[in-house]
Motif scaffolding. Structure first.
Motif, PDB file in Angstrom:
ATOM      1  N   LEU A  41       0.829  -1.201   0.000  1.00 13.19           N
ATOM      2  CA  LEU A  41       0.000   0.000   0.000  1.00 13.19           C
ATOM      3  C   LEU A  41       0.871   1.262   0.000  1.00 13.19           C
ATOM      4  O   LEU A  41       0.591   2.226  -0.718  1.00 13.19           O
ATOM      5  CB  LEU A  41      -0.941   0.013   1.202  1.00 13.19           C
ATOM      6  CG  LEU A  41      -2.159  -0.898   1.122  1.00 13.19           C
ATOM      7  CD1 LEU A  41      -2.941  -0.840   2.433  1.00 13.19           C
ATOM      8  CD2 LEU A  41      -3.056  -0.495  -0.029  1.00 13.19           C
ATOM      9  N   GLY A  42       1.908   1.269   0.814  1.00 15.41           N
ATOM     10  CA  GLY A  42       2.813   2.416   0.862  1.00 15.41           C
ATOM     11  C   GLY A  42       3.525   2.630  -0.463  1.00 15.41           C
ATOM     12  O   GLY A  42       3.644   3.756  -0.943  1.00 15.41           O
ATOM     13  N   LEU A  43       3.996   1.562  -1.077  1.00 15.71           N
ATOM     14  CA  LEU A  43       4.670   1.662  -2.366  1.00 15.71           C
ATOM     15  C   LEU A  43       3.705   2.159  -3.439  1.00 15.71           C
ATOM     16  O   LEU A  43       4.066   2.999  -4.272  1.00 15.71           O
ATOM     17  CB  LEU A  43       5.250   0.307  -2.760  1.00 15.71           C
ATOM     18  CG  LEU A  43       6.023   0.260  -4.069  1.00 15.71           C
ATOM     19  CD1 LEU A  43       7.244   1.165  -3.993  1.00 15.71           C
ATOM     20  CD2 LEU A  43       6.431  -1.167  -4.387  1.00 15.71           C
ATOM     21  N   ASN A  44       2.483   1.687  -3.414  1.00 20.24           N
ATOM     22  CA  ASN A  44       1.460   2.124  -4.372  1.00 20.24           C
ATOM     23  C   ASN A  44       1.219   3.633  -4.237  1.00 20.24           C
ATOM     24  O   ASN A  44       1.146   4.346  -5.230  1.00 20.24           O
ATOM     25  CB  ASN A  44       0.169   1.337  -4.154  1.00 20.24           C
ATOM     26  CG  ASN A  44      -0.911   1.728  -5.130  1.00 20.24           C
ATOM     27  OD1 ASN A  44      -0.629   2.053  -6.275  1.00 20.24           O
ATOM     28  ND2 ASN A  44      -2.150   1.711  -4.680  1.00 20.24           N
ATOM     29  N   THR A  45       1.106   4.112  -3.017  1.00 19.16           N
ATOM     30  CA  THR A  45       0.870   5.540  -2.777  1.00 19.16           C
ATOM     31  C   THR A  45       2.050   6.373  -3.276  1.00 19.16           C
ATOM     32  O   THR A  45       1.852   7.412  -3.921  1.00 19.16           O
ATOM     33  CB  THR A  45       0.637   5.793  -1.283  1.00 19.16           C
ATOM     34  OG1 THR A  45      -0.448   4.984  -0.845  1.00 19.16           O
ATOM     35  CG2 THR A  45       0.328   7.249  -1.010  1.00 19.16           C
TER      36      THR A  45
END
Length: 146
Positions: A41-45
């Motif tokens: 999720l962090g990488l996607n953001t």
């Protein structure tokens, strides 16, 4: 009679069988999956933000560069050319009696600088420091023109 005693599992052995099946700890697996999900999720953001910034720079480069240059400060020579005056309390409630940059009151005899386009008044040191990095009035954001 010694033969009639059967070995029953102890409570500790029974608990160990529920957590580990075939020597595999399920809690570690759940924690690893949860950690991987949060990292994804962090990488996607971060990737979405990067793509938006790159897209903006590629589609609007001239507008972005022009807006950054437009409010990047004025030259010292232009700043010194702005009019100054000596403050004297006129008693008029409509006149500004404090500097909005440092938030202190003007005192009689103090040198103040005003911007000709909008006629806002500031302490000379306050507005000079502001104008080195901004080309606009700190009160109304009108661009300063000499």
């Amino acid at each position: 009679m010694a033969e009639s005693h059967s070995q029953s599992p102890t409570p500790c052995d029974n608990h160990q069988n529920h957590e580990q099946v075939g020597g595999f700890d399920w809690m570690v697996l759940v924690a690893a999956i949860l950690c991987a999900f949060v990292c994804a999720l962090g990488l996607n953001t971060m990737l979405q933000c990067a793509f938006q910034c790159v897209g903006r720079v590629l589609t609007e480069p001239m507008q972005w560069i022009a807006s950054r240059r437009l409010n990047s400060g004025i030259k010292k020579k232009e700043m010194v050319a702005l009019p100054t005056s000596t403050y004297s309390h006129s008693g008029s409630p409509s006149s500004a009696s404090s500097c909005v940059i440092c938030l202190t009151e003007f005192t009689n005899g103090e040198q103040i600088r005003f911007l000709p386009k909008c006629n806002h008044h500031f302490h000379v040191l306050c507005i000079d420091k502001w104008l080195l990095s901004h080309s606009s009035c700190p009160t109304c954001r009108h661009l300063t023109q000499v």
